[in-house]
Write an enzyme that holds these catalytic residues in place. Structure first.
Site, mmCIF file in Angstrom:
data_model
loop_
_atom_site.group_PDB
_atom_site.id
_atom_site.type_symbol
_atom_site.label_atom_id
_atom_site.label_comp_id
_atom_site.label_asym_id
_atom_site.label_seq_id
_atom_site.Cartn_x
_atom_site.Cartn_y
_atom_site.Cartn_z
ATOM 1 N N GLN A 78 0.751 -1.360 0.019
ATOM 2 C CA GLN A 78 -0.036 -0.028 -0.027
ATOM 3 C C GLN A 78 1.052 1.031 0.149
ATOM 4 O O GLN A 78 1.408 1.554 1.015
ATOM 5 C CB GLN A 78 -0.881 -0.069 1.240
ATOM 6 C CG GLN A 78 -1.810 1.318 1.513
ATOM 7 C CD GLN A 78 -2.227 1.263 2.962
ATOM 8 O OE1 GLN A 78 -1.693 0.536 3.880
ATOM 9 N NE2 GLN A 78 -3.432 1.761 2.958
ATOM 10 N N SER B 71 1.108 6.255 2.605
ATOM 11 C CA SER B 71 1.685 7.448 3.446
ATOM 12 C C SER B 71 3.006 8.078 2.769
ATOM 13 O O SER B 71 3.929 7.370 2.109
ATOM 14 C CB SER B 71 2.302 6.710 4.915
ATOM 15 O OG SER B 71 1.188 6.140 5.439
ATOM 16 N N SER C 88 4.798 -1.273 4.103
ATOM 17 C CA SER C 88 4.881 -2.637 4.772
ATOM 18 C C SER C 88 4.775 -3.829 3.346
ATOM 19 O O SER C 88 4.193 -3.409 2.288
ATOM 20 C CB SER C 88 3.835 -3.058 5.331
ATOM 21 O OG SER C 88 3.498 -2.408 6.566
ATOM 22 N N GLU D 208 -9.199 -1.758 5.702
ATOM 23 C CA GLU D 208 -7.927 -1.726 6.462
ATOM 24 C C GLU D 208 -7.990 -1.985 7.972
ATOM 25 O O GLU D 208 -7.629 -2.780 8.695
ATOM 26 C CB GLU D 208 -6.820 -0.588 6.247
ATOM 27 C CG GLU D 208 -5.506 -0.745 6.888
ATOM 28 C CD GLU D 208 -4.513 0.393 6.585
ATOM 29 O OE1 GLU D 208 -5.049 1.521 6.042
ATOM 30 O OE2 GLU D 208 -3.253 -0.021 6.857
ATOM 31 N N GLU E 252 -5.291 8.376 17.944
ATOM 32 C CA GLU E 252 -5.956 9.643 17.919
ATOM 33 C C GLU E 252 -6.796 9.949 16.998
ATOM 34 O O GLU E 252 -7.733 10.472 17.187
ATOM 35 C CB GLU E 252 -4.777 10.719 18.166
ATOM 36 C CG GLU E 252 -3.758 10.753 19.549
ATOM 37 C CD GLU E 252 -2.824 9.650 19.427
ATOM 38 O OE1 GLU E 252 -2.346 8.820 18.261
ATOM 39 O OE2 GLU E 252 -2.466 9.249 20.390
#
Ligand SMILES: Cc1cc2nc3c(=O)[nH]c(=O)nc-3n(C[C@H](O)[C@H](O)[C@H](O)COP(=O)(O)OP(=O)(O)OC[C@H]3O[C@@H](n4cnc5c(N)ncnc54)[C@H](O)[C@@H]3O)c2cc1C
Length: 393
Positions: free
Chosen positions: A112, A115, A147, A230, A363
């Site tokens: 994926q 990020s 990953s 996910e 968060e």
């Protein structure tokens, strides 16, 4: 309508035609896919039979009883849990037929590419650019924390195709070929000593427009399907009662009476009950999923999964005392999967730290639950109507 009896019949037919004891693993998996018994809720021709998702358990039990090989789902979690549901919802017929079978059998591993160094929680701020060039898109940028990139044949990728509109609107979703010469994968070593993930540099990577998923500029909406799946994939994996981490610490408790104290016993019992509640909540969530794609509720599952893993592994290290400070292997390895039960307590303790970061930090998930599940007032967002190119970076 395919019911449990029909699935049993079809599974026995598969087993008779391809006896697991004498059939190559990959041949068996391909035959299982073609028989519609891979993921029974997928459409016919794409590894399923359009049956209720809950009936997958019937097939799995029949196959397990005959020691049939499985597709090693922990090794291909990103493909199964995230890429596949997105391809199913947004892919063209051609994309589905080309990509889903080797994804399910594990012949092609997925990663994926979301990020970036400057876009994690604020993923929509991403800066990797995709520029149209004839029938292709040319992609340049950097991704991080990817990953399995070192194992992957394909990646799900989001990139900016229009910097002149607000950040959520100028993103497009692609399937990227990880063997393209412009893709460079470099290992990133984690606190565990392993390098499960990577930084990925994309230099003039060419992606044919036929590998776009969804409309140009609609990538943020497509990505929501991936992200919601996910969280369920990370936090809602089916495990048996007293399975996973709680099973490891319960076994140590039973086998090592010399370690026991009253205080630790009380805390272990509390966590055992919480782990069982989480497991049953996962069962209920998967039943709800039978009806469609997961929504923001998966965020709650994933939040709880991270907290519990960290508390249980912390208690295990405490229970083991000095022994808990030992660590089995510091060599930099490139593991194929995250193994919470095969390694020692130190590994579990360190690796579970990442659980409250991967797939969205705790968060950020709390914000999602607050806004989209509980309907509380949203965080102030000042950049919603500003073109991405004008945002402060
Ligand atoms: C083990 C692991 C595997 C991963 N695998 C992948 C992968 O395969 N592919 C991929 O694309 N990414 C992957 N990631 C990346 C992961 O999705 C990001 O790390 C995550 O989204 C957080 O982004 P960041 O690291 O940039 O932190 P930041 O977004 O910079 O956050 C820093 C801190 O600020 C807090 N914060 C940020 N915004 C808010 C807010 N609005 N309200 C409250 N607090 C806030 C965060 O909670 C965090 O504590 C992986 C991460 C880990 C740890």
């Amino acid at each position: 309508m395919t019911d449990a009896a029909e699935l049993r019949r079809r599974t026995r037919e598969l087993l008779a035609a391809h006896p697991p004891a004498t059939t190559e693993r990959l041949d068996f998996l391909r035959a299982r896919f073609d028989a519609g018994l891979a993921w029974v809720h997928y459409p016919q021709g794409l590894g399923g039979l359009g049956a209720p998702r809950a009936l997958q358990a019937v097939v799995d039990a029949e196959l397990a009883a005959e020691s049939a090989p499985d597709n090693d789902p922990r090794r291909i979690g990103i493909g199964l849990g995230m890429a596949a549901p997105t391809i199913l919802q947004y892919g063209t017929e051609e994309q589905k037929r080309r990509l889903l079978r080797p994804l399910w059998t594990g012949e092609e591993v997925w990663c994926q590419l979301f990020s970036e160094p400057g876009a994690g929680s604020d993923l929509a701020a991403l800066g990797t650019r995709a520029v149209r060039s004839g029938d292709d898109w040319v992609v340049n940028g950097q991704k991080v924390w990817t990953s399995s990139a070192h194992l992957a044949r394909w990646a799900i990728l989001i990139a900016r195709t229009d910097p002149d509109v607000p950040k959520h609107r100028g993103i497009t979703y692609f399937v990227c070929d990880m063997t393209d010469p412009g893709v460079e994968v470099r290992p990133l070593r984690q606190i565990t000593g392993e390098a499960e993930f990577n930084e990925v540099f994309l230099t003039d990577v060419r992606i044919p427009d036929s590998r776009r998923l969804g409309e140009v500029g609609d990538g943020w909406r497509v990505a929501q399907t991936t992200l919601n799946n996910e969280r369920v994939a990370i936090g809602g994996t089916p495990i048996p009662r007293e399975g996973g981490m709680i099973g490891k610490i319960a076994a140590t408790w039973r086998e090592r009476p010399e370690l026991r104290t009253h205080d630790l016993h009380q805390r272990l019992l509390g966590l055992w009950v919480e782990a069982e509640v989480a497991r049953l909540t996962g069962v209920r969530l998967r039943q709800q999923l039978a009806a469609g794609q997961p929504g923001p509720e998966g965020a709650g599952m994933k939040l709880n999964f991270a907290r519990l893993n960290q508390e249980i592994s912390g208690l295990e290290v405490e229970l083991l005392g000095e022994e808990g400070l030992l660590y089995d292997d510091w060599t930099m390895r490139r593991p194929e999967l995250v193994d919470f039960t095969g390694r020692d307590a130190g590994y579990r303790y360190l690796r579970s730290k990442g659980n409250s970061i991967e797939g969205g930090t705790s968060e950020v998930l709390l914000n999602i639950v607050a806004e989209r599940v509980l309907g509380l007032p949203a965080e102030p967002r000042t950049d919603k109507d500003v073109a991405w190119k004008d945002l402060a970076r």
